[in-house]
Design a protein around this motif. Sequence first.
Motif, PDB file in Angstrom:
ATOM      1  N   MET A 266      59.787  36.889  19.910  1.00  0.00           N
ATOM      2  CA  MET A 266      61.080  36.485  20.485  1.00  0.00           C
ATOM      3  C   MET A 266      60.860  35.693  21.786  1.00  0.00           C
ATOM      4  SD  MET A 266      63.976  39.070  22.000  1.00  0.00           S
ATOM      5  CE  MET A 266      62.999  39.513  23.444  1.00  0.00           C
ATOM      6  N   LEU A 267      59.972  36.201  22.660  1.00  0.00           N
ATOM      7  CA  LEU A 267      59.740  35.520  23.943  1.00  0.00           C
ATOM      8  C   LEU A 267      59.146  34.124  23.701  1.00  0.00           C
ATOM      9  CD1 LEU A 267      58.336  38.535  26.037  1.00  0.00           C
ATOM     10  CD2 LEU A 267      60.566  37.442  26.323  1.00  0.00           C
ATOM     11  N   ASN A 269      59.654  32.294  21.073  1.00  0.00           N
ATOM     12  CA  ASN A 269      60.746  31.446  20.568  1.00  0.00           C
ATOM     13  C   ASN A 269      61.667  30.987  21.690  1.00  0.00           C
ATOM     14  OD1 ASN A 269      60.015  31.415  17.924  1.00  0.00           O
ATOM     15  ND2 ASN A 269      61.174  33.249  17.379  1.00  0.00           N
ATOM     16  N   ILE A 270      61.935  31.902  22.636  1.00  0.00           N
ATOM     17  CA  ILE A 270      62.804  31.532  23.763  1.00  0.00           C
ATOM     18  C   ILE A 270      62.143  30.405  24.566  1.00  0.00           C
ATOM     19  CG2 ILE A 270      63.862  32.349  25.924  1.00  0.00           C
ATOM     20  CD1 ILE A 270      64.148  35.125  24.640  1.00  0.00           C
ATOM     21  N   SER A 273      62.123  27.119  22.684  1.00  0.00           N
ATOM     22  CA  SER A 273      63.427  26.462  22.543  1.00  0.00           C
ATOM     23  C   SER A 273      64.037  26.102  23.905  1.00  0.00           C
ATOM     24  CB  SER A 273      64.384  27.364  21.754  1.00  0.00           C
ATOM     25  OG  SER A 273      64.619  28.538  22.495  1.00  0.00           O
ATOM     26  N   GLY A 275      63.937  27.951  26.896  1.00  0.00           N
ATOM     27  CA  GLY A 275      64.112  29.035  27.884  1.00  0.00           C
ATOM     28  C   GLY A 275      65.536  29.270  28.345  1.00  0.00           C
ATOM     29  N   ASN A 276      66.523  28.944  27.500  1.00  0.00           N
ATOM     30  CA  ASN A 276      67.927  29.163  27.889  1.00  0.00           C
ATOM     31  C   ASN A 276      68.290  30.653  27.688  1.00  0.00           C
ATOM     32  OD1 ASN A 276      70.671  29.306  28.103  1.00  0.00           O
ATOM     33  ND2 ASN A 276      71.052  27.332  27.074  1.00  0.00           N
ATOM     34  N   LEU A 277      68.157  31.443  28.757  1.00  0.00           N
ATOM     35  CA  LEU A 277      68.340  32.897  28.645  1.00  0.00           C
ATOM     36  C   LEU A 277      69.766  33.255  28.242  1.00  0.00           C
ATOM     37  CD1 LEU A 277      66.284  34.224  31.682  1.00  0.00           C
ATOM     38  CD2 LEU A 277      65.569  33.875  29.333  1.00  0.00           C
ATOM     39  N   LYS A 279      71.845  31.713  26.388  1.00  0.00           N
ATOM     40  CA  LYS A 279      72.061  31.519  24.948  1.00  0.00           C
ATOM     41  C   LYS A 279      71.523  32.735  24.161  1.00  0.00           C
ATOM     42  CE  LYS A 279      69.713  29.132  21.676  1.00  0.00           C
ATOM     43  NZ  LYS A 279      68.696  28.164  21.358  1.00  0.00           N
ATOM     44  N   TRP A 280      70.357  33.206  24.531  1.00  0.00           N
ATOM     45  CA  TRP A 280      69.730  34.320  23.796  1.00  0.00           C
ATOM     46  C   TRP A 280      70.444  35.644  24.075  1.00  0.00           C
ATOM     47  CZ3 TRP A 280      65.951  33.931  20.049  1.00  0.00           C
ATOM     48  CH2 TRP A 280      65.442  32.653  19.862  1.00  0.00           C
ATOM     49  N   LEU A 335      64.013  37.580  31.940  1.00  0.00           N
ATOM     50  CA  LEU A 335      64.939  38.050  30.898  1.00  0.00           C
ATOM     51  C   LEU A 335      65.423  39.465  31.229  1.00  0.00           C
ATOM     52  CD1 LEU A 335      66.270  37.460  28.153  1.00  0.00           C
ATOM     53  CD2 LEU A 335      64.224  38.348  27.041  1.00  0.00           C
TER      54      LEU A 335
END
Length: 417
Positions: A266-267, A269-270, A273, A275-277, A279-280, A335
Motif C-alpha cells: 500500500m505504501l 502504491n501511495i 501514485s 503521495g496524495n495522502l 486521496k488514500w 500517513l
Amino acid sequence: MCSNVNLEIDRYNYKFSTTYGTYNNDKAINFNKLREDTGFITFDPGLKNTGITKSSISFIDGRKGILLYRGYPIEQVIDKCSFLETSYLILNGELPDSIDIDNFSKKIKKFNFLDEEILSISNKIPKECHPMGILSSLINLLTIFNIKNEDKYLYLLAKMPILASLAYRIKRNLTPPCTDQKSYYTSNLLKMLFSEKNREHKPNYIIIDALDKLLILHADHEQNCSTTTVRLLGSSHTNLYSSVSAGINALWGKRHGGANQEVIEMLENILKSGGNLKKWINKAKNKKDPFRLMGFGHRIYKNFDPRAQIAKKIAEDLIKKLNISDPILDLAKNLEKYALSDSYFKEKKLYPNIDFYSGIVYQAIGIPKNMFTVMFALGRLPGWMAHWKEIRNNNDPIGRPRQIYIGNKKRNIIKCG
Ligand code: CMC
C-alpha cells in the motif's frame, strides 16, 4: 465485583454466576448452562464478546495500550530479554536463569538440522507457491516423521527457522539452507536465509538485534485468530505440528498477519501514485470501497498498540544505524500523523497496529515482502505452542460453537420424469 447476574426471559428470572480475571475489568458471565436452562444461545459473530478460555500467558488492556507477557510489560521484555529467553518465558511461565537458557539453547541446537525426508519432498514444491503455503505444508510434514518426539516444543522451535529459510530459498532456486551450530538463534536464521553457495553470510549485529526484537514483539497476543485456531485444534487433541500448521494458515490472511505485506505494498502504491495522502485516507473511509488503511485498527486496542510504537522506534533506529534513507518510513510517519488527525480514525479509535511498521524493518534487513508474514509466524511460534500446551494441560472441552440455522425447512426431493 458482582458474583451473580440476573437475566429475565419471558418473565422468568435466571441467575448466572460470573468469572473475574487477575484484573477486575476482565469479567465474564458464565453462560455454559445458558442453552440448557433457557433454550437460548449467545449470538456473537466474530466472537467479539466471547471468552473461550482462561489463560495465563499474555494480557492486553486495549484501552490503556498495555501488553504483558506472563506479567512482564512488553517494553521491559524488549529491553532486557532475547527472543530465546522470551520463548522460554512464554512456554514455561518464568524467566530462565543462565543455566536454564543454556540448556534450552543446547537442546534446540540438537535439532538444528534439515531432515533428509523433508528436503526430498520439498524438491517437488513449485517455486510459484507463497512462502506461507510452503511453510505450513512443511510444518505439517513434521507430523509424519516426528509425531512421538518428546521435546516437541524445542524441536519445533529449531525446525521453524530452517523450514522458513527453505521456503525462502525454494522461491529463489537456491540450495537448501545450511544450519550453523555456533550462532545464536536469530543469527542462525539470517545465515540460513542469506548465505550463498560459496559465501557464508555474516549478519550485522545491528540487524540481528532489530530482528530479534521484532520476533519478541510478535511472541504472543492472547486469543487472536491464529492462536484461537491452534487452540481449537489442540482442543480436539490434534498433534502440535498440525495445530501450528493450521495457525500459520490462519495468520496468512490479510486481516491478520498478512497485513504486514499489504502495508508495504500500500505504501509503495501511495508513493508511486504521487503521495496524495488525502486521496488514500478518503478511499479508506469510503464504505463503498473495499480498501482499508492496512496496518490500522485492532479488535482489542482502542488506543495505541504498544507493539506499533516499539516497532516504529526499531525501524527509525535501524535506518539511522545502517545510515540509509527510506522514503517509505517517512511516508508511513506522515500517513500515521494524517490518519490520527482525521475524525473518522479518531471516532473509530483506529491506531497503527504492529504491522504498520514491522515491514519497514524487514525491508531494511533485506527480507522480501512475501516473507514478512513468515517472519511474523516465526515470532508467534512460542505463543502458539504455549496456548496448545495450556489447553492440553487444562483439559479444556473440545471447541464446538453453535449456530442459528437460516436455511430451508425440511423438504422432499421431487424428481420429474
Ligand atoms: N481502515 C478503514 N476503516 C477501518 C479500518 C481500517 N484499517 N479498520 C477498521 N475500520 C472501520 C470499519 O470499517 C468499521 O467501521 P463501521 O463501524 O463504520 O462499520 C469500524 O472501523 C470497526 O472495524 P471492524 O472491522 O468492525 O473491527 P474488527 O475488530 O472486526 O477488525 C481489523 C479489526 C484489524 C480486522 C480491522 O481494523 C482491519 O481490517 N484492519 C486492517 C488490516 C490490519 O491492519 N490487520 C492487522 C491487525 S494487527 C496484527 C494481527 O493481529 O495480525
